[in-house]
Every structure is written in structure tokens, then in C-alpha cells.
Design a protein around this motif. Sequence first.
Motif, short mmCIF file in Angstrom:
data_model
loop_
_atom_site.label_atom_id
_atom_site.label_comp_id
_atom_site.label_asym_id
_atom_site.label_seq_id
_atom_site.Cartn_x
_atom_site.Cartn_y
_atom_site.Cartn_z
N MET A 95 0.85 -1.20 0.00
CA MET A 95 0.00 0.00 0.00
C MET A 95 0.88 1.25 0.00
SD MET A 95 -3.38 -0.82 2.27
CE MET A 95 -2.65 -1.54 3.72
N ASP A 96 1.98 1.18 0.74
CA ASP A 96 2.91 2.32 0.75
C ASP A 96 3.50 2.54 -0.64
OD1 ASP A 96 2.41 2.65 3.41
OD2 ASP A 96 4.27 1.72 4.10
N ALA A 97 3.80 1.42 -1.31
CA ALA A 97 4.38 1.52 -2.66
C ALA A 97 3.36 2.11 -3.63
CB ALA A 97 4.85 0.15 -3.13
N VAL A 98 2.08 1.74 -3.47
CA VAL A 98 1.02 2.31 -4.31
C VAL A 98 0.94 3.81 -4.07
CG1 VAL A 98 -1.50 2.45 -4.61
CG2 VAL A 98 -0.37 0.22 -4.57
N ALA A 99 0.99 4.20 -2.78
CA ALA A 99 0.91 5.63 -2.44
C ALA A 99 2.04 6.40 -3.12
CB ALA A 99 0.98 5.80 -0.92
N GLU A 100 3.23 5.83 -3.05
CA GLU A 100 4.38 6.51 -3.66
C GLU A 100 4.21 6.59 -5.18
OE1 GLU A 100 8.07 4.79 -2.41
OE2 GLU A 100 9.21 6.04 -3.81
N TYR A 101 3.76 5.50 -5.78
CA TYR A 101 3.61 5.45 -7.24
C TYR A 101 2.57 6.45 -7.72
CZ TYR A 101 4.10 3.11 -11.77
OH TYR A 101 4.38 2.82 -13.06
N LEU A 102 1.54 6.65 -6.91
CA LEU A 102 0.46 7.56 -7.31
C LEU A 102 0.60 8.95 -6.69
CD1 LEU A 102 -2.60 5.12 -7.16
CD2 LEU A 102 -1.24 5.78 -9.14
N SER A 103 1.73 9.17 -6.03
CA SER A 103 2.00 10.49 -5.40
C SER A 103 0.85 10.92 -4.48
CB SER A 103 2.20 11.57 -6.47
OG SER A 103 3.19 11.19 -7.38
#
Length: 170
Positions: A56-64
Amino acid sequence: MTDSSIQNATQGLSNHVREEIDGWLTRFPADQKQSAVLGALRAVQHEVGYLPVEQMDAVAEYLSMPAISVYEVASFYSMYELKPVGKYTISICTNLSCMLCGADEVVEHLTSKLGVNLGESTPDGKYYLKQEEECLAACCGAPMMQVDHVYHEKLTIEKIDKILDELDSK
Ligand code: FES
């Protein structure tokens, strides 16, 4: 979960998930990347089996977008799992039409046959009996359940047993 999905759970997004998210991103304005969050979480869950915090953290980073916003989406929708669950997800509708047509018996039969309560997975990791669902929009086929989002309608005890037998033989 497979070995590779366990590995994926603690790593960044896989190339495949990134490709899927990129596909969603083409549908939204460039400054509205967060609109792809539902599709992104769906892609992660499809690959890993649930939504680990790292992913989920990686998704957040990917989607800014802020990680807390991703957690909020993931915990709001019942289609997302925040912990590892069984391979096959069974969702039984217990809303009005299904209740009137025997949803109680469906719940009773499945909990007793699988030996777990709603919201639990079988010890062998094969089945996950989700919490009761609200109307799944198949009232004409009541009582009904979904197995991995496939609809099974006008359920009888015999029909349920046949569905489980088929899954057991896979
Ligand atoms: S009440 Fe069960 S599908 Fe509508």
C-alpha cells in the motif's frame, strides 16, 4: 500464497502491477493520479492475495498520494483484504431477498462444512468465508453467493456441495 507472492508482499510493486496501474493512469488526467488507486489495489491484491502495508505504501508513492489515503480506501471497501486469507473467497449475501430465500441455511451449511466462522479462513488456507455481504445485486437468483467474484445463484445444499467438490478437485 505462493513463494513469489510472499516475496512480493515485502517488496515494491512488481513490473506486472506497475503495468496495470499505468493502464489505469491513461484513463485519468495527469494531475489526478490518485484516481487509479482502486485499480492499483485490485492489481496488488490479485497478485499477492491481500494488501500488505508495504505494498500500500508503494502504491501511495507510485500515485503520489499520502499513504493514509491509500489505507482509507483499502479499509473502506469490503473487496479488499488487509490480511492473508484463504485461496478461494466465498461471499454469502444475507440481505433481504437472500435472507427470505434461505441465506441462513447457506451460512449454516458452509460454516459447518468448512469448520470456520464468517470472516475466517480454513486452516489449510484453501477457503476464506467472508463476512456477510450486503445485496450483491442478484436478488432474482436468491439465495446466492460469490466464489472469487463468480456468481452462484438459487443455491441449494446440493449445489453448494457440488461447487465445493469442484474446487476441492482443483
Ligand atoms: S439480497 Fe442477495 S443479492 Fe440482493
